[in-house]
Design a protein around this motif. Structure first.
Motif, PDB file in Angstrom:
ATOM      1  N   VAL A   1       0.837  -1.199   0.000  1.00 43.50           N
ATOM      2  CA  VAL A   1       0.000   0.000   0.000  1.00 43.50           C
ATOM      3  C   VAL A   1       0.872   1.249   0.000  1.00 43.50           C
ATOM      4  O   VAL A   1       0.641   2.196  -0.755  1.00 43.50           O
ATOM      5  CB  VAL A   1      -0.942   0.002   1.221  1.00 43.50           C
ATOM      6  CG1 VAL A   1      -1.685   1.329   1.327  1.00 43.50           C
ATOM      7  CG2 VAL A   1      -1.943  -1.145   1.137  1.00 43.50           C
ATOM      8  N   GLY A   2       1.905   1.244   0.836  1.00 40.81           N
ATOM      9  CA  GLY A   2       2.736   2.430   0.996  1.00 40.81           C
ATOM     10  C   GLY A   2       3.640   2.737  -0.168  1.00 40.81           C
ATOM     11  O   GLY A   2       4.035   3.892  -0.363  1.00 40.81           O
ATOM     12  N   MET A   3       3.996   1.748  -0.972  1.00 41.67           N
ATOM     13  CA  MET A   3       4.987   1.985  -2.032  1.00 41.67           C
ATOM     14  C   MET A   3       4.455   2.900  -3.131  1.00 41.67           C
ATOM     15  O   MET A   3       5.234   3.410  -3.949  1.00 41.67           O
ATOM     16  CB  MET A   3       5.482   0.665  -2.625  1.00 41.67           C
ATOM     17  CG  MET A   3       4.525  -0.043  -3.530  1.00 41.67           C
ATOM     18  SD  MET A   3       5.251  -1.587  -4.161  1.00 41.67           S
ATOM     19  CE  MET A   3       3.953  -2.107  -5.294  1.00 41.67           C
ATOM     20  N   TRP A   4       3.138   3.149  -3.148  1.00 41.79           N
ATOM     21  CA  TRP A   4       2.566   4.062  -4.138  1.00 41.79           C
ATOM     22  C   TRP A   4       2.563   5.507  -3.646  1.00 41.79           C
ATOM     23  O   TRP A   4       2.147   6.407  -4.386  1.00 41.79           O
ATOM     24  CB  TRP A   4       1.150   3.624  -4.490  1.00 41.79           C
ATOM     25  CG  TRP A   4       1.103   2.268  -5.118  1.00 41.79           C
ATOM     26  CD1 TRP A   4       0.994   1.073  -4.469  1.00 41.79           C
ATOM     27  CD2 TRP A   4       1.201   1.955  -6.505  1.00 41.79           C
ATOM     28  NE1 TRP A   4       1.016   0.036  -5.371  1.00 41.79           N
ATOM     29  CE2 TRP A   4       1.133   0.553  -6.631  1.00 41.79           C
ATOM     30  CE3 TRP A   4       1.329   2.720  -7.661  1.00 41.79           C
ATOM     31  CZ2 TRP A   4       1.190  -0.095  -7.860  1.00 41.79           C
ATOM     32  CZ3 TRP A   4       1.382   2.078  -8.887  1.00 41.79           C
ATOM     33  CH2 TRP A   4       1.313   0.684  -8.979  1.00 41.79           C
TER      34      TRP A   4
ATOM     35  N   THR B   1       8.379  10.171   0.237  1.00 41.00           N
ATOM     36  CA  THR B   1       8.105   9.196   1.292  1.00 41.00           C
ATOM     37  C   THR B   1       9.352   8.353   1.569  1.00 41.00           C
ATOM     38  O   THR B   1       9.925   7.759   0.649  1.00 41.00           O
ATOM     39  CB  THR B   1       6.942   8.276   0.880  1.00 41.00           C
ATOM     40  OG1 THR B   1       5.809   9.082   0.576  1.00 41.00           O
ATOM     41  CG2 THR B   1       6.595   7.313   2.000  1.00 41.00           C
ATOM     42  N   GLU B   2       9.749   8.314   2.840  1.00 39.59           N
ATOM     43  CA  GLU B   2      10.916   7.523   3.226  1.00 39.59           C
ATOM     44  C   GLU B   2      10.512   6.217   3.906  1.00 39.59           C
ATOM     45  O   GLU B   2      11.056   5.162   3.606  1.00 39.59           O
ATOM     46  CB  GLU B   2      11.817   8.345   4.147  1.00 39.59           C
ATOM     47  CG  GLU B   2      12.435   9.563   3.452  1.00 39.59           C
ATOM     48  CD  GLU B   2      13.373  10.322   4.355  1.00 39.59           C
ATOM     49  OE1 GLU B   2      13.549   9.894   5.523  1.00 39.59           O
ATOM     50  OE2 GLU B   2      13.937  11.332   3.915  1.00 39.59           O
ATOM     51  N   ASP B   3       9.573   6.298   4.834  1.00 40.62           N
ATOM     52  CA  ASP B   3       9.119   5.100   5.548  1.00 40.62           C
ATOM     53  C   ASP B   3       7.891   4.543   4.835  1.00 40.62           C
ATOM     54  O   ASP B   3       6.766   4.999   5.056  1.00 40.62           O
ATOM     55  CB  ASP B   3       8.800   5.438   7.010  1.00 40.62           C
ATOM     56  CG  ASP B   3       8.611   4.198   7.867  1.00 40.62           C
ATOM     57  OD1 ASP B   3       8.124   3.179   7.333  1.00 40.62           O
ATOM     58  OD2 ASP B   3       8.943   4.234   9.071  1.00 40.62           O
ATOM     59  N   ILE B   4       8.105   3.553   3.976  1.00 40.30           N
ATOM     60  CA  ILE B   4       7.033   3.017   3.134  1.00 40.30           C
ATOM     61  C   ILE B   4       5.956   2.331   3.969  1.00 40.30           C
ATOM     62  O   ILE B   4       4.751   2.513   3.737  1.00 40.30           O
ATOM     63  CB  ILE B   4       7.603   2.032   2.093  1.00 40.30           C
ATOM     64  CG1 ILE B   4       8.668   2.715   1.235  1.00 40.30           C
ATOM     65  CG2 ILE B   4       6.489   1.470   1.231  1.00 40.30           C
ATOM     66  CD1 ILE B   4       8.174   3.878   0.441  1.00 40.30           C
TER      67      ILE B   4
ATOM     68  N   ALA C   1      -0.716   4.551   7.444  1.00 42.04           N
ATOM     69  CA  ALA C   1      -1.479   5.797   7.481  1.00 42.04           C
ATOM     70  C   ALA C   1      -2.580   5.806   6.425  1.00 42.04           C
ATOM     71  O   ALA C   1      -3.725   6.199   6.700  1.00 42.04           O
ATOM     72  CB  ALA C   1      -0.530   6.981   7.269  1.00 42.04           C
ATOM     73  N   VAL C   2      -2.258   5.358   5.229  1.00 38.55           N
ATOM     74  CA  VAL C   2      -3.243   5.329   4.155  1.00 38.55           C
ATOM     75  C   VAL C   2      -4.356   4.338   4.483  1.00 38.55           C
ATOM     76  O   VAL C   2      -5.542   4.585   4.241  1.00 38.55           O
ATOM     77  CB  VAL C   2      -2.565   4.970   2.817  1.00 38.55           C
ATOM     78  CG1 VAL C   2      -3.599   4.756   1.720  1.00 38.55           C
ATOM     79  CG2 VAL C   2      -1.585   6.072   2.412  1.00 38.55           C
TER      80      VAL C   2
END
Length: 448
Positions: A59-62, A67-70, A76-77
């Motif tokens: 989810v975070g890689m997008w 963004t540093e902490d994926i 959060a998302v």
């Protein structure tokens, strides 16, 4: 005469009153909830770990380039989605949920045609459009680098939300990743290119067999199938393929029955559907049936326990059927089809006694069979590719292929669906599994 007419009207009126009264009573008495349902919902609704969990990284890689902490971004998302899902059950994660984090979009235009009916040979297409792919790879280098790091994760655990799981444009991203591997292969970097492919393939096999949503499962199966369309073409010019044996063995390892089984997937699908209509606490979503008189009437006749029991029976049957070995499943398929036909086209009796449940059940039955059949067809494709490798490795001439095939072990090289060995179609130059009467809808071939 007047007495007879009056008597007939009275009888009709009484019959109508009893019919309507019976309908109201029948649709006002709910069942006891199946005792297996609450512990299942409770188990699936537990939080999943955040550290080391590929789901949150995916989810975070997008998230945007800063963004540093994926993983932190993914959490959060996901919380944004969770909050939105409490207001509108059944929503799916969208670009807007990334908010201030920003979002890395991927748009590769007509390059996405690779793998389509008009461009089935992905590797040839990637080579024809080498410069276009090179530009797309350069434009999405950050996202591809994150995608590469995704494969370091050993676990994939999805939280159960009323909102849908996130797929982003993962299939397009994987297609671009494959183009990068093909370019690396064409530069002569064959060992590292195949090692990257094997690493990605290992990851998506873990996802495909994880306790995840049906959507996630089918994205994983699609990606694995894409790998198997690329792999044979690379093997055509690997020279002595034995030098790449370690990666090839990983890519061509057999799918076990446990990997193909979909029991956990359909139990999760049931729980996800329950959340969408009633939530874990059993309280019906007020907007479920819409507004106006029609919505009011449906809400009045809604029997939550009856509906949950019915959905549990449906998904339980699907989970059981789609966990059978393929040959057993195909033998049992007619009985399953008959059950699904009854559920999707409820009788007048069903509609009379369980109106809302009959409507909801009919809505909830797409053609689920294709999901399992696509899964075990993947194993048949793998078997054909493994056999293709062996034919080339042993230098079997075209006019000797039929005799060679006849002497093979059907448990190793035969179709997982029929148990029969493949045949060589000399006119088209392909190895093919014929499913015949077992399942004429299935077809599987690999070019030699």
């Amino acid at each position: 005469m007047r007495v007879n007419v009056r008597k007939a009207l009275t009888t009709l009126g009484l019959a109508g009153f009893l019919l309507i009264g019976g309908f109201i009573v029948a649709n006002s008495i709910d069942e006891e909830l199946n005792p297996e349902i609450p512990p299942l919902l409770e188990r699936l609704s537990r939080p999943v770990p955040e550290d080391g969990n590929a789901y949150y990284y995916m989810v975070g890689m997008w998230a945007g380039p800063e963004t540093e902490d994926i993983v932190k971004a993914g959490i959060a998302v996901q919380e944004v989605l969770r909050e939105r899902a409490t207001q509108t059950p059944g929503v799916f994660l969208e670009e807007r949920d990334y908010g201030a984090l920003g979002y890395l979009d991927i748009n590769i235009g007509d390059l996405s045609r690779c793998g389509s009916k008009d461009r089935p040979d992905c590797v040839r297409f990637m080579r024809e459009r080498r410069q276009d792919y090179a530009r797309a790879i350069a434009q999405n280098r950050r996202l591809l680098a994150r995608y590469d790091r995704l494969f370091e994760h050993q676990i994939y655990l999805e939280p159960l939300l009323s909102g849908g799981p996130w797929s982003g444009n993962t299939i397009q991203l994987h297609r671009l990743y494959l183009a990068d591997i093909v370019a690396q292969w064409d530069r002569g970097e064959r060992q590292p290119a195949l090692a990257r492919l094997a690493r990605a393939h290992d990851f998506w096999r873990r996802v495909a067999s994880a306790d995840a949503s049906l959507l996630t499962r089918m994205i994983a199966i699609t990606i694995l199938d894409m790998d198997y369309h690329v792999l044979p073409v690379l093997m055509d010019d690997c020279g002595d393929c034995r030098a790449l044996a370690e990666s090839l063995s990983r890519l061509l390892s057999e799918f076990s029955s446990q990997e193909l089984a979909m029991h956990a997937v359909f139990m999760r699908e049931f729980a996800w559907m329950v959340q969408g209509i009633s939530g874990i606490n059993g309280e019906r979503d007020e907007g479920l049936f819409g507004e106006g008189m029609e919505g009011f009437l449906l809400a009045s006749f809604y029997k939550p326990n009856t509906t949950l029991n019915s959905l549990y029976d449906l998904h339980g049957r699907l989970a059981q059927a789609f966990s059978l070995p393929p040959r057993d499943y195909l033998a049992a398929r007619p009985e399953l089809e008959a059950y699904l036909a009854r559920k999707s086209s409820p009788s007048l009796v069903d509609m009379y006694f369980n109106t809302v449940d009959s409507i909801l059940a009919a809505i909830a039955i797409p053609d689920y069979r294709i999901y399992y059949e696509r899964s075990f067809a993947l194993e048949d494709r793998r078997r054909l590719i493994a056999l293709r490798w062996r034919l080339r490795d042993e230098g079997i001439a075209a006019d000797n292929i039929a005799a060679f095939l006849a002497g093979l072990d059907a448990e190793v090289y035969g179709s997982i669906a029929t148990g029969k060995l493949p045949r060589y179609d000399a006119d088209t130059g392909v190895l093919r599994f014929d499913y015949g009467e077992v399942n004429p809808e299935l077809e599987m071939s690999v070019p030699l």
